[in-house]
Design a protein around this motif. Structure first.
Motif, PDB file in Angstrom:
ATOM      1  N   VAL A  31      40.715  47.591 -55.575  1.00 41.10           N
ATOM      2  CA  VAL A  31      42.191  46.985 -55.367  1.00 41.10           C
ATOM      3  C   VAL A  31      42.354  47.082 -53.920  1.00 41.10           C
ATOM      4  CG1 VAL A  31      44.308  46.787 -56.286  1.00 41.10           C
ATOM      5  CG2 VAL A  31      42.667  47.409 -57.732  1.00 41.10           C
ATOM      6  N   HIS A  32      43.009  46.134 -53.313  1.00 47.15           N
ATOM      7  CA  HIS A  32      43.284  46.433 -51.786  1.00 47.15           C
ATOM      8  C   HIS A  32      44.710  45.962 -51.629  1.00 47.15           C
ATOM      9  CE1 HIS A  32      39.263  46.932 -50.365  1.00 47.15           C
ATOM     10  NE2 HIS A  32      38.978  46.002 -51.186  1.00 47.15           N
ATOM     11  N   PRO A  33      45.486  46.799 -51.740  1.00 46.37           N
ATOM     12  CA  PRO A  33      47.176  46.444 -51.540  1.00 46.37           C
ATOM     13  C   PRO A  33      47.349  46.204 -49.953  1.00 46.37           C
ATOM     14  CG  PRO A  33      46.861  48.812 -52.124  1.00 46.37           C
ATOM     15  CD  PRO A  33      45.557  48.204 -52.285  1.00 46.37           C
ATOM     16  N   VAL A  34      47.794  45.308 -49.588  1.00 46.63           N
ATOM     17  CA  VAL A  34      48.196  44.893 -48.164  1.00 46.63           C
ATOM     18  C   VAL A  34      49.461  45.124 -47.572  1.00 46.63           C
ATOM     19  CG1 VAL A  34      47.914  42.966 -46.365  1.00 46.63           C
ATOM     20  CG2 VAL A  34      46.363  43.132 -48.282  1.00 46.63           C
ATOM     21  N   THR A  35      49.615  45.763 -46.485  1.00 44.78           N
ATOM     22  CA  THR A  35      50.885  45.967 -45.887  1.00 44.78           C
ATOM     23  C   THR A  35      50.762  45.098 -44.439  1.00 44.78           C
ATOM     24  OG1 THR A  35      51.487  48.089 -46.529  1.00 44.78           O
ATOM     25  CG2 THR A  35      52.448  47.311 -44.657  1.00 44.78           C
ATOM     26  N   PRO A  36      51.418  43.821 -44.280  1.00 42.88           N
ATOM     27  CA  PRO A  36      51.143  42.880 -43.365  1.00 42.88           C
ATOM     28  C   PRO A  36      51.724  43.649 -41.985  1.00 42.88           C
ATOM     29  CG  PRO A  36      52.352  41.827 -45.083  1.00 42.88           C
ATOM     30  CD  PRO A  36      52.514  43.319 -45.566  1.00 42.88           C
ATOM     31  N   THR A  37      51.135  43.076 -40.948  1.00 37.04           N
ATOM     32  CA  THR A  37      51.354  43.435 -39.723  1.00 37.04           C
ATOM     33  C   THR A  37      52.957  43.521 -39.605  1.00 37.04           C
ATOM     34  OG1 THR A  37      49.307  42.767 -38.753  1.00 37.04           O
ATOM     35  CG2 THR A  37      51.086  43.389 -37.208  1.00 37.04           C
ATOM     36  N   GLY A  38      53.504  44.777 -38.926  1.00 35.52           N
ATOM     37  CA  GLY A  38      55.031  44.517 -38.681  1.00 35.52           C
ATOM     38  C   GLY A  38      55.954  44.858 -39.831  1.00 35.52           C
ATOM     39  N   ILE A  39      55.400  45.230 -40.697  1.00 32.13           N
ATOM     40  CA  ILE A  39      56.133  45.745 -42.109  1.00 32.13           C
ATOM     41  C   ILE A  39      55.910  47.113 -42.468  1.00 32.13           C
ATOM     42  CG2 ILE A  39      56.726  44.914 -44.258  1.00 32.13           C
ATOM     43  CD1 ILE A  39      57.278  42.606 -42.666  1.00 32.13           C
ATOM     44  N   GLY A  40      56.931  47.629 -42.935  1.00 32.08           N
ATOM     45  CA  GLY A  40      56.726  49.124 -43.424  1.00 32.08           C
ATOM     46  C   GLY A  40      56.184  50.182 -42.640  1.00 32.08           C
ATOM     47  N   GLU A  41      54.938  50.669 -43.073  1.00 36.02           N
ATOM     48  CA  GLU A  41      54.293  51.631 -42.213  1.00 36.02           C
ATOM     49  C   GLU A  41      53.686  50.923 -41.113  1.00 36.02           C
ATOM     50  OE1 GLU A  41      51.331  50.852 -45.920  1.00 36.02           O
ATOM     51  OE2 GLU A  41      53.630  50.778 -45.352  1.00 36.02           O
ATOM     52  N   ARG A  42      53.654  49.784 -40.859  1.00 34.59           N
ATOM     53  CA  ARG A  42      53.007  49.017 -39.858  1.00 34.59           C
ATOM     54  C   ARG A  42      54.254  48.299 -38.927  1.00 34.59           C
ATOM     55  NH1 ARG A  42      48.444  45.231 -41.236  1.00 34.59           N
ATOM     56  NH2 ARG A  42      47.654  46.053 -39.410  1.00 34.59           N
ATOM     57  N   SER A  43      55.313  48.443 -39.181  1.00 42.60           N
ATOM     58  CA  SER A  43      56.550  48.105 -38.492  1.00 42.60           C
ATOM     59  C   SER A  43      56.328  48.425 -37.074  1.00 42.60           C
ATOM     60  CB  SER A  43      57.790  48.458 -38.998  1.00 42.60           C
ATOM     61  OG  SER A  43      57.978  49.723 -38.927  1.00 42.60           O
ATOM     62  N   HIS A  44      55.676  49.488 -36.484  1.00 40.48           N
ATOM     63  CA  HIS A  44      55.630  49.829 -35.127  1.00 40.48           C
ATOM     64  C   HIS A  44      54.800  48.759 -34.370  1.00 40.48           C
ATOM     65  CE1 HIS A  44      51.919  51.267 -37.227  1.00 40.48           C
ATOM     66  NE2 HIS A  44      51.386  51.513 -35.858  1.00 40.48           N
ATOM     67  N   LEU A  45      53.980  47.757 -35.328  1.00 39.06           N
ATOM     68  CA  LEU A  45      53.006  46.812 -34.597  1.00 39.06           C
ATOM     69  C   LEU A  45      53.882  45.370 -34.478  1.00 39.06           C
ATOM     70  CD1 LEU A  45      49.865  47.589 -36.728  1.00 39.06           C
ATOM     71  CD2 LEU A  45      50.396  48.131 -34.267  1.00 39.06           C
ATOM     72  N   LEU A  46      55.260  45.492 -34.807  1.00 46.69           N
ATOM     73  CA  LEU A  46      55.925  44.388 -34.751  1.00 46.69           C
ATOM     74  C   LEU A  46      56.357  43.995 -33.171  1.00 46.69           C
ATOM     75  CD1 LEU A  46      57.618  42.062 -35.922  1.00 46.69           C
ATOM     76  CD2 LEU A  46      59.632  43.637 -35.852  1.00 46.69           C
ATOM     77  N   SER A  47      55.755  42.629 -32.862  1.00 44.88           N
ATOM     78  CA  SER A  47      56.224  41.992 -31.693  1.00 44.88           C
ATOM     79  C   SER A  47      56.613  40.553 -31.913  1.00 44.88           C
ATOM     80  CB  SER A  47      54.830  42.095 -30.927  1.00 44.88           C
ATOM     81  OG  SER A  47      53.897  41.228 -31.043  1.00 44.88           O
ATOM     82  N   GLY A  48      56.933  40.064 -30.993  1.00 49.43           N
ATOM     83  CA  GLY A  48      57.241  38.574 -31.014  1.00 49.43           C
ATOM     84  C   GLY A  48      56.174  37.646 -31.369  1.00 49.43           C
ATOM     85  N   GLY A  49      54.867  38.047 -31.238  1.00 46.28           N
ATOM     86  CA  GLY A  49      53.762  37.336 -31.770  1.00 46.28           C
ATOM     87  C   GLY A  49      53.376  37.396 -33.091  1.00 46.28           C
ATOM     88  N   VAL A  50      54.097  38.254 -33.870  1.00 44.41           N
ATOM     89  CA  VAL A  50      53.480  38.531 -35.360  1.00 44.41           C
ATOM     90  C   VAL A  50      54.243  37.180 -35.944  1.00 44.41           C
ATOM     91  CG1 VAL A  50      54.085  39.892 -37.268  1.00 44.41           C
ATOM     92  CG2 VAL A  50      53.546  40.750 -35.384  1.00 44.41           C
ATOM     93  N   ASN A  51      53.324  36.567 -36.855  1.00 48.66           N
ATOM     94  CA  ASN A  51      54.025  35.416 -37.497  1.00 48.66           C
ATOM     95  C   ASN A  51      53.036  35.174 -38.693  1.00 48.66           C
ATOM     96  OD1 ASN A  51      51.440  34.105 -36.462  1.00 48.66           O
ATOM     97  ND2 ASN A  51      52.580  32.943 -35.016  1.00 48.66           N
ATOM     98  N   LEU A  52      53.002  34.033 -39.507  1.00 52.57           N
ATOM     99  CA  LEU A  52      52.464  33.942 -40.574  1.00 52.57           C
ATOM    100  C   LEU A  52      50.855  33.920 -40.193  1.00 52.57           C
ATOM    101  CD1 LEU A  52      52.111  32.917 -43.618  1.00 52.57           C
ATOM    102  CD2 LEU A  52      52.671  30.626 -42.905  1.00 52.57           C
TER     103      LEU A  52
END
Length: 199
Positions: A31-52
């Motif tokens: 099982v691989h639960p995913v946290t998308p870039t820019g969310i939760g513990e990966r919110s520090h990776l949020l930038s204007g370029g994060v999209n679908l």
């Protein structure tokens, strides 16, 4: 055993699948639960370029890095667009798609009051970007839609559920739970995922 990739809805990380992950792993599945870039513990990776596309790449990169084949991709709400895009880009690695209470379109919102306290704001560009597909969705063996029938009031997902129930290329399920089925109906959801993995 089956490899499951679990993709959360807006504002949520892979942690929202913690109980389901433990149950599936306890039965011997990968099982691989995913946290998308820019969310939760990966919110520090949020930038204007994060999209679908970024979130689709999160899943396709995981499939490639972990050498996952014949995966069952599970997408909750917004995560449905992500798993659809990932299956389109890497069809040879995806066996089945399971959609948990997914609607055709949506709008970005801050985490709602009933969300888990760990929920973070969701990247706006990821919900404004249209999903572009290049392949045939029938290339996956199975597509399941899991409808949350226990909303307090009318569900916005009812039209999608009714349309897919009439489509013989889909397998539909209705669970008595709110939108966060992995929290509200974990046992029933586990049974559905095990059925997808074995049939």
């Amino acid at each position: 055993m089956t490899a499951f990739v679990l993709v959360p809805g807006m504002c949520h990380g892979g942690w929202c699948f913690a109980d389901l992950t433990a149950q599936l792993r306890g039965l011997g599945h990968v099982v691989h639960p995913v946290t998308p870039t820019g969310i939760g513990e990966r919110s520090h990776l949020l930038s204007g370029g994060v999209n679908l596309d970024t979130h689709i790449e999160d899943v396709t990169a995981l499939l490639a890095a972990e050498d996952v084949h014949d995966a069952v991709l599970v997408g909750h709400s917004y995560g449905g667009m992500v798993i659809t895009g990932a299956a389109d880009r890497l069809p040879g690695r995806v066996d089945s798609l399971v959609y948990l209470d997914v609607v055709d379109s949506g709008y970005a919102v801050r985490p709602l009051p009933f969300f888990d306290p760990r929920a973070t704001p969701h990247p706006l560009a990821s919900v404004l970007q249209p999903l572009r597909l290049t392949g045939d969705p029938a290339r996956v063996r199975r597509r399941d839609y899991v409808y949350a029938a226990g909303w307090d009031g009318e569900s916005p997902f009812t039209p999608v559920y009714e349309r897919l129930r009439a489509d013989p290329t889909w397998t539909t399920h209705s669970l008595d739970g709110g939108h966060n089925l992995m929290r509200d109906a974990p046992g029933e959801l586990l049974k559905i995922l095990l059925d997808v993995a074995t049939k």
